[in-house]
Scaffold this active site. Structure first.
Site, short mmCIF file in Angstrom:
data_model
loop_
_atom_site.label_atom_id
_atom_site.label_comp_id
_atom_site.label_asym_id
_atom_site.label_seq_id
_atom_site.Cartn_x
_atom_site.Cartn_y
_atom_site.Cartn_z
N LYS A 1 -8.92 -54.07 -52.21
CA LYS A 1 -9.09 -52.64 -52.47
C LYS A 1 -8.39 -51.85 -51.36
O LYS A 1 -8.68 -52.03 -50.17
CB LYS A 1 -10.59 -52.32 -52.49
CG LYS A 1 -10.98 -51.10 -53.25
CD LYS A 1 -12.50 -51.05 -53.37
CE LYS A 1 -12.97 -49.82 -54.07
NZ LYS A 1 -14.43 -49.69 -53.99
C1 E4P Z 1 -15.66 -47.36 -56.42
O1 E4P Z 1 -15.13 -48.43 -56.26
C2 E4P Z 1 -16.59 -46.75 -55.47
O2 E4P Z 1 -17.34 -47.75 -54.84
C3 E4P Z 1 -17.62 -45.87 -56.11
O3 E4P Z 1 -17.56 -45.83 -57.50
C4 E4P Z 1 -17.91 -44.61 -55.39
O4 E4P Z 1 -18.86 -43.88 -56.11
P1 E4P Z 1 -19.82 -42.78 -55.47
O5 E4P Z 1 -19.20 -41.47 -55.73
O6 E4P Z 1 -21.10 -42.98 -56.25
O7 E4P Z 1 -19.97 -43.09 -54.00
#
Ligand code: E4P
Length: 219
Positions: free
Chosen positions: A87
């Site tokens: 990532k």
């Molecule tokens: C994606 O990979 C992120 O981990 C995630 O969806 C972030 O979401 P949030 O806005 O709930 O922190």
């Protein structure tokens, strides 16, 4: 559509895996911290444990923000297990790193996407997944679902194989809307996924069926 769970909580990952519908896991440094996982060795061990639970697609985020650092961390993460997807944040150095990983056959998830232009650039660099954060856009009164629709149109126009991983999902309606718009993947908390199960008419209908069955059997 693929279903990923957006958590570093092992019990929740196991529960989703046991349901038989899980295709992967996304984590991020905040989700790791929420579970009390800190320090490189613990984070690595946690990724390995997650890989043991699920079949594929475990997103593991690089912390470095320079090209060399991202490449070093990403290669080490990818070497942990073939299920790892590296990532990478949507920044200039991240795009260079995605291009590098793509050339090496290492799968990537470009995270923190908030515009169609960012998604286009990540696809051009060869990202396996792009993660538009729709909930965070909704939070600032911007239409997150419109972004999913725009990215779908652009990727279809050019046949980009990059998959749209709708992230920052807040509830079951987001999941259904993403499915209607043609997102390839959603990543959501367990509560949003299990909320898809629920309907009061299912509950009352089942209660009636069971009661009628018992009555007919003279119980
Ligand atoms: C994606 O990979 C992120 O981990 C995630 O969806 C972030 O979401 P949030 O806005 O709930 O922190």
């Amino acid at each position: 559509m693929k279903f990923f769970i957006d958590t570093a909580n092992l019990a929740q990952i196991k529960e989703a895996q046991d349901l038989g519908i899980l295709d992967g896991v996304t984590t991020n440094p905040s989700l790791m911290a929420k579970e009390g996982i800190s320090g490189d060795a613990s984070v690595i061990a946690h990724y390995k444990t997650i890989c043991d639970i699920v079949d594929d697609n475990v997103s593991a985020e690089v912390i470095a923000t320079d090209f060399e650092g991202m490449v070093k961390e990403g290669e080490a993460l990818a070497a942990l297990n073939p299920k790892i997807v590296v990532k990478v944040p949507m920044i200039k150095e991240g795009i260079k790193a995605i291009k590098y990983f793509s050339g090496k056959g290492i799968r990537t998830n470009c995270t923190l996407i908030f515009s169609a232009g960012q998604a286009l650039l990540a696809a051009k660099a060869g990202a396996t997944y792009v993660s538009p954060f729709l909930g965070r856009l909704d939070d600032i009164s911007t239409d997150g679902l419109q972004l999913i629709e725009d990215i779908r149109l652009i990727f279809d126009n050019y046949g980009y194989p990059t998959q749209i991983l709708a992230a920052s999902i807040r509830g079951p309606l987001h999941i259904v809307a993403c499915a209607k718009l043609g997102a390839d993947v959603i990543t959501a908390p367990l509560a949003a996924i299990t909320a898809l199960l629920k309907h009061p008419l299912t509950d009352s209908g089942l209660a009636t069926f069971l009661a009628d069955h018992a009555k007919a059997a003279g119980k």
